[in-house]
Design an enzyme around this catalytic site. Sequence first.
Site, PDB file in Angstrom:
ATOM      1  N   SER A 152      44.502  54.889  64.729  1.00 29.07           N
ATOM      2  CA  SER A 152      43.924  54.100  65.820  1.00 29.07           C
ATOM      3  C   SER A 152      44.294  52.634  65.681  1.00 29.07           C
ATOM      4  O   SER A 152      44.550  52.145  64.570  1.00 29.07           O
ATOM      5  CB  SER A 152      42.400  54.243  65.804  1.00 29.07           C
ATOM      6  N   TYR A 165      34.715  53.816  61.529  1.00 25.24           N
ATOM      7  CA  TYR A 165      35.847  54.402  62.251  1.00 25.24           C
ATOM      8  C   TYR A 165      37.160  53.729  61.842  1.00 25.24           C
ATOM      9  O   TYR A 165      38.167  54.400  61.587  1.00 25.24           O
ATOM     10  CB  TYR A 165      35.600  54.229  63.750  1.00 25.24           C
ATOM     11  N   LYS A 169      40.370  55.469  60.045  1.00 21.59           N
ATOM     12  CA  LYS A 169      41.682  55.487  60.684  1.00 21.59           C
ATOM     13  C   LYS A 169      42.730  54.755  59.844  1.00 21.59           C
ATOM     14  O   LYS A 169      43.908  55.142  59.832  1.00 21.59           O
ATOM     15  CB  LYS A 169      41.593  54.871  62.074  1.00 21.59           C
TER      16      LYS A 169
END
Length: 281
Positions: A152, A165, A169
């Site tokens: 990401s 997150y 990632k």
Amino acid sequence: MGLLDGKVAIITGAGGGIGRAEALLFAREGARVVVNDVGGARDGVGADDAMARQVVAEIEAAGGKAVANFDSVATVEGAARIVQTAVDAFGRVDVLVNNAGILRDKTLLKTDEANWDSVIAVHLKGTFLCTQAAARQMVSQGNGGRIVNTTSVSGMLGNFGQSNYAAAKAGIYGLTRTAAIELQKQRITVNAVAPIAKTRMTEDLPMFQSARDTMTPEHVAPAALFLASDLCADRTGHVLAVAGSQMYAYKVVQSPGKFKDEGAVWTASEIAENWDAIVKV
């Protein structure tokens, strides 16, 4: 002739969004697809077989072949069963797309251990476990394979409110690079996509309020298809980013830096004085 004729592809988190778009495209290109999805909410709570079954039905209605799997990517047993589903249904595994993910966004000071662990487990641990299980199967087959991970922009650049997150990632980026090195001799390529798209996970973010049809999962799926196909050749260890009609690559870049005399030790004051020269790319 399709780009994936005769291939068997596992796509995790394929019940909706980017995973669904990838599954439908892969099937149209000739792949037999394992559609994996627990079917939980965006935060990972709950389970529902309907999402994966619906995508399988769409593939079959279009003349393709697919089976559903509902196991969690975040356990050794779940990852093993996902791979075994492909072997039982189609006899082999040629492609793995690690797409499964959840969101539990909070700022760093408000994130608790449970939310941290849950996001890391699905994204990073799940990518590791499924990669390991699928790669072992590919090695035993002796014909190489393709692994496509999902990282990401948050992992590459950071993003407010997404420490869990972004860390997961970023970890997937490191895992992709290392797996690419280790599996190259087995003729298994390992690459990643870094998508920006409006999905169930992102639709309420400000940047997507006016995105409409300009940043869809369908914009992302062709990047995964390329990395999963023979068109990718022996390219490995790359991150291909997609934001609507824009496609670009992410790389870790080392600045030329600044040298002192050989063996000399930098002082903190010297680092401050030479900061611009040290970090300039």
